[in-house]
Design a protein around this motif. Structure first.
Motif, PDB file in Angstrom:
ATOM      1  N   SER A 216       0.822  -1.211   0.000  1.00  0.00           N
ATOM      2  CA  SER A 216       0.000   0.000   0.000  1.00  0.00           C
ATOM      3  C   SER A 216       0.858   1.264   0.000  1.00  0.00           C
ATOM      4  N   MET A 217       2.034   1.204   0.642  1.00  0.00           N
ATOM      5  CA  MET A 217       2.957   2.339   0.559  1.00  0.00           C
ATOM      6  C   MET A 217       3.486   2.502  -0.862  1.00  0.00           C
ATOM      7  N   TRP A 218       3.741   1.397  -1.524  1.00  0.00           N
ATOM      8  CA  TRP A 218       4.198   1.460  -2.908  1.00  0.00           C
ATOM      9  C   TRP A 218       3.110   2.043  -3.809  1.00  0.00           C
ATOM     10  N   VAL A 219       1.861   1.656  -3.568  1.00  0.00           N
ATOM     11  CA  VAL A 219       0.752   2.221  -4.347  1.00  0.00           C
ATOM     12  C   VAL A 219       0.657   3.718  -4.097  1.00  0.00           C
ATOM     13  N   LEU A 220       0.757   4.120  -2.843  1.00  0.00           N
ATOM     14  CA  LEU A 220       0.653   5.544  -2.517  1.00  0.00           C
ATOM     15  C   LEU A 220       1.762   6.346  -3.183  1.00  0.00           C
ATOM     16  N   PHE A 221       2.995   5.948  -2.973  1.00  0.00           N
ATOM     17  CA  PHE A 221       4.105   6.747  -3.478  1.00  0.00           C
ATOM     18  C   PHE A 221       4.419   6.473  -4.941  1.00  0.00           C
ATOM     19  N   GLY A 222       4.383   5.224  -5.351  1.00  0.00           N
ATOM     20  CA  GLY A 222       4.747   4.893  -6.722  1.00  0.00           C
ATOM     21  C   GLY A 222       3.715   5.272  -7.751  1.00  0.00           C
ATOM     22  N   VAL A 223       2.447   5.240  -7.380  1.00  0.00           N
ATOM     23  CA  VAL A 223       1.384   5.508  -8.347  1.00  0.00           C
ATOM     24  C   VAL A 223       0.834   6.921  -8.209  1.00  0.00           C
ATOM     25  N   TYR A 224       0.663   7.400  -6.971  1.00  0.00           N
ATOM     26  CA  TYR A 224      -0.054   8.661  -6.779  1.00  0.00           C
ATOM     27  C   TYR A 224       0.834   9.859  -6.444  1.00  0.00           C
ATOM     28  N   VAL A 225       1.936   9.674  -5.766  1.00  0.00           N
ATOM     29  CA  VAL A 225       2.764  10.821  -5.386  1.00  0.00           C
ATOM     30  C   VAL A 225       3.788  11.142  -6.466  1.00  0.00           C
ATOM     31  N   VAL A 226       4.516  10.141  -6.925  1.00  0.00           N
ATOM     32  CA  VAL A 226       5.570  10.376  -7.911  1.00  0.00           C
ATOM     33  C   VAL A 226       4.991  10.570  -9.304  1.00  0.00           C
ATOM     34  N   ASN A 227       3.996   9.782  -9.649  1.00  0.00           N
ATOM     35  CA  ASN A 227       3.374   9.856 -10.977  1.00  0.00           C
ATOM     36  C   ASN A 227       2.517  11.116 -11.061  1.00  0.00           C
TER      37      ASN A 227
ATOM     38  N   THR B 125       0.479  11.957 -13.510  1.00  0.00           N
ATOM     39  CA  THR B 125      -0.760  11.848 -14.274  1.00  0.00           C
ATOM     40  C   THR B 125      -1.981  11.858 -13.356  1.00  0.00           C
ATOM     41  N   HIS B 126      -1.807  11.449 -12.103  1.00  0.00           N
ATOM     42  CA  HIS B 126      -2.903  11.513 -11.134  1.00  0.00           C
ATOM     43  C   HIS B 126      -2.811  12.841 -10.401  1.00  0.00           C
ATOM     44  N   LYS B 127      -3.852  13.649 -10.549  1.00  0.00           N
ATOM     45  CA  LYS B 127      -3.844  14.970  -9.930  1.00  0.00           C
ATOM     46  C   LYS B 127      -4.180  14.920  -8.446  1.00  0.00           C
ATOM     47  N   ASP B 128      -4.920  13.906  -8.049  1.00  0.00           N
ATOM     48  CA  ASP B 128      -5.342  13.793  -6.660  1.00  0.00           C
ATOM     49  C   ASP B 128      -4.702  12.541  -6.056  1.00  0.00           C
ATOM     50  N   ALA B 129      -4.099  12.684  -4.887  1.00  0.00           N
ATOM     51  CA  ALA B 129      -3.432  11.555  -4.234  1.00  0.00           C
ATOM     52  C   ALA B 129      -4.329  10.871  -3.207  1.00  0.00           C
ATOM     53  N   TYR B 130      -5.582  11.309  -3.059  1.00  0.00           N
ATOM     54  CA  TYR B 130      -6.444  10.726  -2.035  1.00  0.00           C
ATOM     55  C   TYR B 130      -6.686   9.228  -2.225  1.00  0.00           C
ATOM     56  N   PRO B 131      -6.850   8.692  -3.432  1.00  0.00           N
ATOM     57  CA  PRO B 131      -7.012   7.240  -3.526  1.00  0.00           C
ATOM     58  C   PRO B 131      -5.824   6.460  -2.955  1.00  0.00           C
ATOM     59  N   GLY B 132      -4.621   6.948  -3.175  1.00  0.00           N
ATOM     60  CA  GLY B 132      -3.445   6.291  -2.598  1.00  0.00           C
ATOM     61  C   GLY B 132      -3.404   6.413  -1.093  1.00  0.00           C
ATOM     62  N   VAL B 133      -3.778   7.587  -0.593  1.00  0.00           N
ATOM     63  CA  VAL B 133      -3.840   7.774   0.855  1.00  0.00           C
ATOM     64  C   VAL B 133      -4.904   6.861   1.455  1.00  0.00           C
ATOM     65  N   ALA B 134      -6.028   6.703   0.783  1.00  0.00           N
ATOM     66  CA  ALA B 134      -7.095   5.835   1.276  1.00  0.00           C
ATOM     67  C   ALA B 134      -6.636   4.380   1.340  1.00  0.00           C
TER      68      ALA B 134
END
Length: 159
Positions: free
Chosen positions: A112-123, A125-134
């Motif tokens: 889940s940390m990898w999803v948060l940082f690898g998909v939502y924070v660093v990338n 293309t996703h403007k909102d990081a809330y799904p990764g935080v969730a």
């Protein structure tokens, strides 16, 4: 040097002694954390479409929930070997089962940390990081619920 902490006692506070209510408090706290984790991720899944929150990110929560049941299916007495000697592998099997459960719990938390940082924070293309935080909050709450339910209650639960 090996016995330096043998006579050390942690201070106790009589105002927070739970006594007979320890199992009830641990169960309620664990259930509330488990419920809150799933509530957060369901809220995010309803709010965002599958492009912003892919369905694959829900695998972390499913593995964490399975690990919760695996870890808590084995009592502390079975792991210590006090009241369990029969079965397929005996105490060794109970310890292996609980180890695999904890490995799954840690693995889902790390994923889940990898999803948060690898998909939502660093990338970007996703403007909102809330799904990764969730997803991360879900797995963190389920992990803490596992720990609370496993070590927060006493063995007299079934008496």
């Amino acid at each position: 040097m090996a016995g330096i902490l043998d006579n050390f006692r942690c201070p106790t506070c009589e105002c927070i002694e739970l006594g007979d209510k320890r199992n009830v408090v641990a169960s309620i706290a664990s259930g509330a954390m488990f419920f809150t984790g799933w509530w957060i991720v369901i809220d995010a899944a309803v709010k965002y479409d599958p492009v912003q929150m892919p369905n694959a990110v829900h695998a972390c929560g499913a593995v964490a929930a399975f690990a919760f049941f695996m870890v808590n299916a084995v009592s502390n007495g079975q792991v210590r070997g006090e009241n369990y000697s029969d079965g397929c592998l005996g105490t060794t099997g109970a310890r292996i089962w609980m180890l695999i459960g904890f490995l799954l719990a840690f693995g889902s938390l790390i994923a889940s940390m990898w999803v948060l940082f690898g998909v939502y924070v660093v990338n970007t293309t996703h403007k909102d990081a809330y799904p990764g935080v969730a997803v991360f909050l879900q797995n963190a709450l389920i992990f803490f619920a596992t720990i609370t339910f496993k070590f927060g209650r006493t063995e007299e639960l079934w008496d």
